[in-house]
Motif scaffolding. Structure first.
Motif, short mmCIF file in Angstrom:
data_model
loop_
_atom_site.label_atom_id
_atom_site.label_comp_id
_atom_site.label_asym_id
_atom_site.label_seq_id
_atom_site.Cartn_x
_atom_site.Cartn_y
_atom_site.Cartn_z
N SER A 84 -21.19 -47.58 18.90
CA SER A 84 -21.08 -46.60 17.81
C SER A 84 -21.35 -47.20 16.44
N GLU A 88 -23.45 -45.59 13.36
CA GLU A 88 -22.93 -45.41 12.00
C GLU A 88 -23.91 -45.94 10.96
N ASN A 113 -16.80 -37.55 18.09
CA ASN A 113 -16.84 -38.70 17.18
C ASN A 113 -18.08 -38.64 16.29
N ASP A 116 -17.78 -35.85 13.64
CA ASP A 116 -16.90 -36.23 12.52
C ASP A 116 -17.67 -37.05 11.48
N SER A 117 -18.50 -37.98 11.97
CA SER A 117 -19.30 -38.82 11.05
C SER A 117 -20.34 -37.98 10.31
N GLU A 120 -18.58 -36.00 7.62
CA GLU A 120 -18.13 -36.87 6.53
C GLU A 120 -19.29 -37.21 5.59
#
Length: 347
Positions: A84, A88, A113, A116-117, A120
């Protein structure tokens, strides 16, 4: 004149079919003449021995192609949660994302997951619901799950027919004869985000499908809605429609006239001939071969040996990487993934 460029990431939970989708992007755009297979380890973006052996993506792979006079730099990211951090870093350089979801498994733990990124970072996202032909496929159920678990307002551009059968196919939701609950809900989500259209709707004015579709571009960029496509990547169903959607609804890469260098290293790899290859996104200024640059993260000066840029699946050497470009620099000693080159203010 430089063509508009979209830097896009393809993300998914492992085994949702994103590498197969990427392969068909390359095939439909004419970059490759023969389709590779994940099972046979012959896809363009899985190059490591372990990737070929296990049929999964471990590292982010960058490729490039053109569609409808737009250059698309595509980053195929690892789907396994263990990698991950690679995802990112890739998200720091993309303009938009295609999130692949299986019509059978639906939203999975790693999908949450990833989402969510994306939220954000406010990254515009298109969702491709894949594998609508597989036994157990439930596209409408998956759309409901997406809305519930990802808390997003979907606008379905192509719905599926004959889920779970070998003759599964897709049908356009807008500019078609179909009046469905999916279309009603999609229009409702567009109206919730577009005040001008909502006012006209409340005044009982006639609104054409083209007007709803025109609104999708801005609402997607503002992350108020999530366009949804359906299909079967391995059978090339829904792939060209999704490519059209990327060009129509995703933002092009921002460029600036600032001459101050600001670039981000999102991946490192070792090449047996070129040594360390740093994959970078240039936010402002430019990078050129044989130039000396300042690595702000490591607080050191380093010299670029060569700059490279992907054209389709091959690198062009000694190009000048400018604002909005993704490319590779070699010879930059001491550079690590996540480093900022030049000023951090432009990132």
């Amino acid at each position: 004149m430089k063509k508009p460029t979209i830097n896009i990431g393809v993300l998914a939970h492992v085994d949702a079919g994103k590498t197969t989708l990427t392969e068909h992007f390359l095939y439909n755009s004419g970059v490759i003449r023969t389709l590779g297979s994940v099972d046979k380890g012959s896809t363009s973006t899985d190059s490591l021995a372990l990737e070929k052996e296990r049929g999964i993506s471990i590292k982010a792979a960058t490729t490039s192609f053109e569609w409808k006079d737009t250059k698309i730099n595509l980053i195929d990211t690892p789907g396994h949660v263990d990698f991950s951090s690679e995802v990112e870093r890739a998200l720091c350089v993309v303009d938009a994302v295609v999130l692949v979801v299986s019509a059978v498994e639906g939203v999975q733990a790693h999908t949450l997951n990833i989402w969510d990124s994306l939220q954000e970072l406010h990254i515009p996202t298109l969702i491709f619901i894949n594998k609508i032909d597989r036994q157990g496929a439930d596209t409408e159920g998956t759309i409901t799950q997406i809305e519930r678990d990802l808390k997003t307002k979907t606008v379905v551009l192509y719905a599926s027919e004959n889920d779970g059968l070998t003759d599964a196919t897709i049908t356009p939701v807008f500019n078609s004869e179909v009046d469905s609950e999916i279309k009603e809900k999609s229009i409702e989500h567009i109206l919730e985000g577009d005040e001008l259209l909502l006012e006209r709707f409340l005044n009982s004015e006639s609104i054409k499908d083209d007007e709803y579709v025109k609104s999708i571009h801005k609402l997607t960029i503002d992350t108020k809605i999530t366009p949804v496509y359906t299909g079967i990547a391995k059978s090339n169903i829904g792939v060209t429609e999704l490519l059209d959607g990327i060009v129509a609804y995703c933002p092009t890469s921002k460029t600036t006239t600032s001459k101050e260098l600001s670039a981000f290293v999102f991946k490192l790899e070792h090449h047996k001939v070129f040594g360390t290859m740093a994959h970078v996104k240039v936010f402002s200024g430019e990078l050129s071969s044989k130039s000396t640059i300042y690595n702000d993260t490591q607080k050191l000066e380093t010299k670029i040996n060569q700059t490279k840029q992907l054209h389709n699946t091959k690198y062009i050497d000694n190009v000048i990487l400018k604002s909005g470009d993704i490319g590779v620099i070699t010879g930059v000693l001491g550079t690590k993934s996540g480093d900022v080159l030049g000023s951090s203010e432009g990132i």
